[in-house]
Design a protein around this motif. Structure first.
Motif, PDB file in Angstrom:
ATOM      1  N   ILE A  52      -3.935  -4.892   2.464  1.00  0.00           N
ATOM      2  CA  ILE A  52      -4.391  -4.764   1.075  1.00  0.00           C
ATOM      3  C   ILE A  52      -3.486  -3.920   0.116  1.00  0.00           C
ATOM      4  CG2 ILE A  52      -6.278  -3.860  -0.539  1.00  0.00           C
ATOM      5  CD1 ILE A  52      -7.959  -4.214   2.068  1.00  0.00           C
ATOM      6  N   GLN A  53      -2.976  -4.415  -0.825  1.00  0.00           N
ATOM      7  CA  GLN A  53      -1.963  -3.667  -1.694  1.00  0.00           C
ATOM      8  C   GLN A  53      -2.860  -2.950  -2.693  1.00  0.00           C
ATOM      9  OE1 GLN A  53       1.293  -3.425  -1.454  1.00  0.00           O
ATOM     10  NE2 GLN A  53       1.169  -1.749  -3.080  1.00  0.00           N
ATOM     11  N   PRO A  54      -2.903  -1.410  -2.767  1.00  0.00           N
ATOM     12  CA  PRO A  54      -3.479  -0.647  -3.632  1.00  0.00           C
ATOM     13  C   PRO A  54      -2.969  -0.956  -5.112  1.00  0.00           C
ATOM     14  CG  PRO A  54      -3.133   0.734  -1.551  1.00  0.00           C
ATOM     15  CD  PRO A  54      -2.175  -0.920  -1.491  1.00  0.00           C
ATOM     16  N   SER A  55      -3.800  -0.630  -5.912  1.00  0.00           N
ATOM     17  CA  SER A  55      -3.370  -1.071  -7.332  1.00  0.00           C
ATOM     18  C   SER A  55      -2.942   0.258  -7.996  1.00  0.00           C
ATOM     19  CB  SER A  55      -4.565  -1.462  -8.312  1.00  0.00           C
ATOM     20  OG  SER A  55      -5.081  -2.637  -7.709  1.00  0.00           O
ATOM     21  N   ASP A  56      -1.627   0.254  -8.748  1.00  0.00           N
ATOM     22  CA  ASP A  56      -1.256   1.032  -9.376  1.00  0.00           C
ATOM     23  C   ASP A  56      -2.149   1.759 -10.614  1.00  0.00           C
ATOM     24  OD1 ASP A  56       0.954   0.732  -7.914  1.00  0.00           O
ATOM     25  OD2 ASP A  56       2.358  -0.247  -9.482  1.00  0.00           O
ATOM     26  N   GLY A  57      -1.950   2.930 -10.891  1.00  0.00           N
ATOM     27  CA  GLY A  57      -3.111   3.364 -11.969  1.00  0.00           C
ATOM     28  C   GLY A  57      -3.580   4.560 -11.749  1.00  0.00           C
ATOM     29  N   GLU A  58      -4.319   5.165 -12.303  1.00  0.00           N
ATOM     30  CA  GLU A  58      -4.757   6.607 -12.309  1.00  0.00           C
ATOM     31  C   GLU A  58      -5.957   6.542 -10.665  1.00  0.00           C
ATOM     32  OE1 GLU A  58      -5.139  10.470 -13.493  1.00  0.00           O
ATOM     33  OE2 GLU A  58      -3.972   8.819 -14.684  1.00  0.00           O
ATOM     34  N   TRP A  59      -5.517   7.699 -10.174  1.00  0.00           N
ATOM     35  CA  TRP A  59      -6.139   7.913  -8.764  1.00  0.00           C
ATOM     36  C   TRP A  59      -6.610   9.032  -8.736  1.00  0.00           C
ATOM     37  CZ3 TRP A  59      -6.790   4.607  -4.440  1.00  0.00           C
ATOM     38  CH2 TRP A  59      -6.164   3.324  -4.444  1.00  0.00           C
ATOM     39  N   LEU A  60      -7.845   9.476  -8.084  1.00  0.00           N
ATOM     40  CA  LEU A  60      -8.537  10.746  -7.979  1.00  0.00           C
ATOM     41  C   LEU A  60      -8.903  10.870  -6.260  1.00  0.00           C
ATOM     42  CD1 LEU A  60     -10.349  12.993  -9.092  1.00  0.00           C
ATOM     43  CD2 LEU A  60     -12.254  11.497  -8.740  1.00  0.00           C
ATOM     44  N   ALA A  61      -8.238  12.159  -5.937  1.00  0.00           N
ATOM     45  CA  ALA A  61      -8.749  12.293  -4.340  1.00  0.00           C
ATOM     46  C   ALA A  61      -9.822  13.488  -4.146  1.00  0.00           C
ATOM     47  CB  ALA A  61      -7.325  12.687  -3.674  1.00  0.00           C
ATOM     48  N   LEU A  62     -10.876  13.165  -3.644  1.00  0.00           N
ATOM     49  CA  LEU A  62     -11.771  14.238  -3.291  1.00  0.00           C
ATOM     50  C   LEU A  62     -11.801  14.505  -1.630  1.00  0.00           C
ATOM     51  CD1 LEU A  62     -14.153  15.499  -4.506  1.00  0.00           C
ATOM     52  CD2 LEU A  62     -15.566  13.492  -3.728  1.00  0.00           C
ATOM     53  N   SER A  94       1.726   4.995  -8.167  1.00  0.00           N
ATOM     54  CA  SER A  94       2.620   3.545  -8.062  1.00  0.00           C
ATOM     55  C   SER A  94       2.903   3.462  -6.694  1.00  0.00           C
ATOM     56  CB  SER A  94       3.972   3.681  -8.783  1.00  0.00           C
ATOM     57  OG  SER A  94       3.716   3.650 -10.198  1.00  0.00           O
ATOM     58  N   PHE A  95       2.439   2.360  -6.087  1.00  0.00           N
ATOM     59  CA  PHE A  95       2.528   1.998  -4.560  1.00  0.00           C
ATOM     60  C   PHE A  95       3.589   1.191  -4.339  1.00  0.00           C
ATOM     61  CE2 PHE A  95      -1.713   3.594  -5.414  1.00  0.00           C
ATOM     62  CZ  PHE A  95      -2.036   4.354  -4.412  1.00  0.00           C
ATOM     63  N   SER A  96       4.301   1.376  -3.429  1.00  0.00           N
ATOM     64  CA  SER A  96       5.341   0.344  -3.038  1.00  0.00           C
ATOM     65  C   SER A  96       4.876  -0.981  -2.622  1.00  0.00           C
ATOM     66  CB  SER A  96       6.460   1.065  -2.001  1.00  0.00           C
ATOM     67  OG  SER A  96       5.447   1.167  -0.654  1.00  0.00           O
ATOM     68  N   LYS A  97       5.668  -1.983  -2.683  1.00  0.00           N
ATOM     69  CA  LYS A  97       5.257  -3.099  -2.260  1.00  0.00           C
ATOM     70  C   LYS A  97       6.187  -3.878  -1.134  1.00  0.00           C
ATOM     71  CE  LYS A  97       2.568  -4.222  -6.494  1.00  0.00           C
ATOM     72  NZ  LYS A  97       2.813  -3.686  -7.679  1.00  0.00           N
ATOM     73  N   PRO A  98       6.253  -4.025  -0.032  1.00  0.00           N
ATOM     74  CA  PRO A  98       4.707  -3.719   0.422  1.00  0.00           C
ATOM     75  C   PRO A  98       4.500  -2.436   0.603  1.00  0.00           C
ATOM     76  CG  PRO A  98       6.238  -4.424   2.410  1.00  0.00           C
ATOM     77  CD  PRO A  98       7.263  -4.600   1.058  1.00  0.00           C
ATOM     78  N   LEU A  99       3.254  -2.146   0.987  1.00  0.00           N
ATOM     79  CA  LEU A  99       2.840  -0.494   0.978  1.00  0.00           C
ATOM     80  C   LEU A  99       3.466  -0.090   2.162  1.00  0.00           C
ATOM     81  CD1 LEU A  99       0.505   1.359   0.112  1.00  0.00           C
ATOM     82  CD2 LEU A  99      -0.991   0.495   1.688  1.00  0.00           C
ATOM     83  N   HIS A 103       6.619   6.315   1.896  1.00  0.00           N
ATOM     84  CA  HIS A 103       7.276   6.147   0.288  1.00  0.00           C
ATOM     85  C   HIS A 103       6.532   7.444  -0.441  1.00  0.00           C
ATOM     86  CE1 HIS A 103       8.671   4.600  -3.525  1.00  0.00           C
ATOM     87  NE2 HIS A 103       7.457   4.640  -3.858  1.00  0.00           N
ATOM     88  N   LEU A 104       5.323   7.805  -0.180  1.00  0.00           N
ATOM     89  CA  LEU A 104       4.642   8.845  -0.821  1.00  0.00           C
ATOM     90  C   LEU A 104       5.052  10.208  -0.673  1.00  0.00           C
ATOM     91  CD1 LEU A 104       1.416   7.259  -1.910  1.00  0.00           C
ATOM     92  CD2 LEU A 104       3.362   7.345  -3.288  1.00  0.00           C
ATOM     93  N   ASN A 105       5.648  10.471   0.570  1.00  0.00           N
ATOM     94  CA  ASN A 105       6.019  11.834   1.119  1.00  0.00           C
ATOM     95  C   ASN A 105       6.710  12.573  -0.069  1.00  0.00           C
ATOM     96  OD1 ASN A 105       4.777  11.389   3.627  1.00  0.00           O
ATOM     97  ND2 ASN A 105       6.482  11.377   4.640  1.00  0.00           N
TER      98      ASN A 105
END
Length: 188
Positions: A52-62, A94-99, A103-105
């Motif tokens: 599954i490829q996460p969608s770019d956009g506004e994200w919230l972490a709880l 923004s998520f790299s493709k492929p995930l 990349h997010l470190n």
């Protein structure tokens, strides 16, 4: 070492009170509770067509604390009493493709070694060592990450904090402090 993105707000109020009682201990707990546990909306290397490829956009972490073991009984009780849901971030991603979680470190200012274990699942480990006047505090955080949908990523985190002998005498326990938490990343 603490990253520049760490803030005291990542500590529960019990840990903030305890910080004044046992100097330097909260730095390790901050790493484990605030910074480490709230890291990384998942990305993955070598993704397959089943991922599954996460969608770019506004994200919230709880982050939601689940349990604390080890430590001193006093510290454990205080952490448990103050455990509540905590917003770790709300920002555009923004998520790299492929995930690829590695990349997010850089975005999270951490060094987690992510491994893709199966479609939509990742495991990561981060070790941090803080040098104090009492010796080294070592925090090892293990994260299991699952991409559930384009807008939902779940993580299970276990942070194990080992204290140096001189600090063990102050906190009253030779056992490492082990903190379990769930982290939910949602696109909104």
């Amino acid at each position: 070492m603490l990253s520049s993105s760490f803030h005291n707000s990542h500590l529960t109020s019990a840990l903030q009170r305890y910080r004044h009682t046992v100097p330097l201990l909260p730095a390790a707990l901050c790493i484990a509770l605030g910074l480490v546990l709230g890291l990384s909306p998942a990305t993955q290397a070598g993704a397959s067509g089943d991922d599954i490829q996460p969608s770019d956009g506004e994200w919230l972490a709880l982050m939601q604390f689940r349990s604390v073991s080890g430590c001193s009984a006093t510290l454990r009780r205080e952490i448990e009493a103050d455990s509540e849901d905590e917003v770790l971030y709300s920002k555009p991603l923004s998520f790299s493709k492929p995930l690829d979680l590695n990349h997010l470190n850089a975005a999270w200012e951490v060094d987690i070694d992510w491994t893709r274990t199966s479609p939509n699942r990742w495991e990561g480990v981060m070790t941090e060592v803080e040098r104090t006047l009492f010796g080294k505090i070592t925090t090892v955080t293990e994260l299991k990450t699952r991409v559930v949908s384009e807008g939902l990523i779940d993580q299970k985190a276990v942070a194990t904090i080992n204290f140096p002998p001189r600090m063990i005498r102050q906190i009253g326990s030779a056992e490492p402090c082990v903190i379990h938490a769930d982290i939910t990343h949602r696109r909104h």
